[in-house]
Motif scaffolding. Sequence first.
Motif, PDB file in Angstrom:
ATOM      1  N   CYS A 191       0.865  -1.174   0.000  1.00  0.00           N
ATOM      2  CA  CYS A 191       0.000   0.000   0.000  1.00  0.00           C
ATOM      3  C   CYS A 191       0.900   1.223   0.000  1.00  0.00           C
ATOM      4  O   CYS A 191       2.118   1.117   0.120  1.00  0.00           O
ATOM      5  CB  CYS A 191      -0.935   0.011   1.211  1.00  0.00           C
ATOM      6  SG  CYS A 191      -0.125   0.321   2.797  1.00  0.00           S
TER       7      CYS A 191
ATOM      8  N   ALA B  17      -4.163   3.273   5.094  1.00  0.00           N
ATOM      9  CA  ALA B  17      -3.860   2.084   4.304  1.00  0.00           C
ATOM     10  C   ALA B  17      -2.963   1.130   5.085  1.00  0.00           C
ATOM     11  O   ALA B  17      -3.149  -0.093   5.044  1.00  0.00           O
ATOM     12  CB  ALA B  17      -3.202   2.485   2.981  1.00  0.00           C
TER      13      ALA B  17
ATOM     14  N   ARG C  67      -5.022  -0.649   7.597  1.00  0.00           N
ATOM     15  CA  ARG C  67      -5.852  -1.671   6.945  1.00  0.00           C
ATOM     16  C   ARG C  67      -5.059  -2.956   6.706  1.00  0.00           C
ATOM     17  O   ARG C  67      -5.563  -4.056   6.935  1.00  0.00           O
ATOM     18  CB  ARG C  67      -6.384  -1.110   5.630  1.00  0.00           C
ATOM     19  CG  ARG C  67      -7.344  -2.026   4.943  1.00  0.00           C
ATOM     20  CD  ARG C  67      -7.995  -1.358   3.768  1.00  0.00           C
ATOM     21  NE  ARG C  67      -8.697  -2.364   2.989  1.00  0.00           N
ATOM     22  CZ  ARG C  67      -8.901  -2.289   1.708  1.00  0.00           C
ATOM     23  NH1 ARG C  67      -8.488  -1.234   1.021  1.00  0.00           N
ATOM     24  NH2 ARG C  67      -9.527  -3.250   1.079  1.00  0.00           N
TER      25      ARG C  67
ATOM     26  N   ASP D 187      -9.698 -12.057  -0.955  1.00  0.00           N
ATOM     27  CA  ASP D 187     -11.049 -11.502  -0.977  1.00  0.00           C
ATOM     28  C   ASP D 187     -11.132 -10.116  -0.343  1.00  0.00           C
ATOM     29  O   ASP D 187     -12.155  -9.442  -0.473  1.00  0.00           O
ATOM     30  CB  ASP D 187     -12.029 -12.442  -0.262  1.00  0.00           C
ATOM     31  CG  ASP D 187     -12.210 -13.765  -0.984  1.00  0.00           C
ATOM     32  OD1 ASP D 187     -11.860 -13.849  -2.189  1.00  0.00           O
ATOM     33  OD2 ASP D 187     -12.686 -14.723  -0.352  1.00  0.00           O
ATOM     34  N   THR D 188     -10.087  -9.688   0.341  1.00  0.00           N
ATOM     35  CA  THR D 188     -10.123  -8.429   1.083  1.00  0.00           C
ATOM     36  C   THR D 188      -9.350  -7.304   0.401  1.00  0.00           C
ATOM     37  O   THR D 188      -9.662  -6.140   0.595  1.00  0.00           O
ATOM     38  CB  THR D 188      -9.565  -8.652   2.509  1.00  0.00           C
ATOM     39  OG1 THR D 188     -10.270  -9.748   3.096  1.00  0.00           O
ATOM     40  CG2 THR D 188      -9.761  -7.439   3.381  1.00  0.00           C
ATOM     41  N   VAL D 189      -8.348  -7.640  -0.400  1.00  0.00           N
ATOM     42  CA  VAL D 189      -7.524  -6.605  -1.026  1.00  0.00           C
ATOM     43  C   VAL D 189      -8.275  -5.919  -2.157  1.00  0.00           C
ATOM     44  O   VAL D 189      -9.235  -6.456  -2.708  1.00  0.00           O
ATOM     45  CB  VAL D 189      -6.179  -7.179  -1.534  1.00  0.00           C
ATOM     46  CG1 VAL D 189      -5.370  -7.745  -0.383  1.00  0.00           C
ATOM     47  CG2 VAL D 189      -6.399  -8.224  -2.620  1.00  0.00           C
ATOM     48  N   ASP D 190      -7.828  -4.725  -2.516  1.00  0.00           N
ATOM     49  CA  ASP D 190      -8.469  -3.961  -3.590  1.00  0.00           C
ATOM     50  C   ASP D 190      -8.089  -4.475  -4.975  1.00  0.00           C
ATOM     51  O   ASP D 190      -8.877  -4.400  -5.905  1.00  0.00           O
ATOM     52  CB  ASP D 190      -8.078  -2.484  -3.506  1.00  0.00           C
ATOM     53  CG  ASP D 190      -8.651  -1.807  -2.269  1.00  0.00           C
ATOM     54  OD1 ASP D 190      -9.707  -2.242  -1.787  1.00  0.00           O
ATOM     55  OD2 ASP D 190      -8.019  -0.851  -1.789  1.00  0.00           O
ATOM     56  N   HIS D 191      -6.866  -4.963  -5.105  1.00  0.00           N
ATOM     57  CA  HIS D 191      -6.386  -5.362  -6.430  1.00  0.00           C
ATOM     58  C   HIS D 191      -5.292  -6.417  -6.286  1.00  0.00           C
ATOM     59  O   HIS D 191      -4.496  -6.357  -5.358  1.00  0.00           O
ATOM     60  CB  HIS D 191      -5.817  -4.129  -7.157  1.00  0.00           C
ATOM     61  CG  HIS D 191      -5.458  -4.380  -8.572  1.00  0.00           C
ATOM     62  ND1 HIS D 191      -6.390  -4.578  -9.564  1.00  0.00           N
ATOM     63  CD2 HIS D 191      -4.255  -4.473  -9.177  1.00  0.00           C
ATOM     64  CE1 HIS D 191      -5.778  -4.776 -10.714  1.00  0.00           C
ATOM     65  NE2 HIS D 191      -4.479  -4.720 -10.496  1.00  0.00           N
TER      66      HIS D 191
END
Length: 162
Positions: free
Chosen positions: A8, A15, A18, A130-134
């Motif tokens: 991040c 970030a 997170r 399943d949790t990350v943005d990309h």
Amino acid sequence: DTIVGLSCDATNASAIERIAKLKQRPVEKSFIVLMASITMLEAYVEDIPEAAYQLLEASDNPVTIVYPSVRNLPEALKAKDGSLGIRVVQDGFTQRLIQRFRRPIVSTSANISGAPAPATRREVENEILDTVDHVIPVDGAGNKASSIIQFQPDHSFKILRK
């Protein structure tokens, strides 16, 4: 540029928080930050020992250097003593990514804290995916963690991991 990881914006405290939450990582454990060049490093490290410059220029393998004092980065990245591990990347893709982003990025293994670090993208748990943005489907990481060398304020150093 080494193992499969999570990243991040290293200048964004939200970030960083997170990622720590996702990994279930203890707050006292610091992160590693990746930078694209020595010039970028100089913007964030207050005092770079000459031996660190020599290590960065001579090493053919990834090396993370723990500097005793950094600036312009959130406290959430740093160890309790204010130190931070930073790696100037050698990998072309990662280096270009950081250059285009124009800021350093966090680097941490793509696993829940305490679990084995995944060697390939296929080994990353769904809880992470399943949790990350990309997800960047990049092959070619060395699948080996970097060496870690820690410098003290007096420029002495010790090898933490070969």
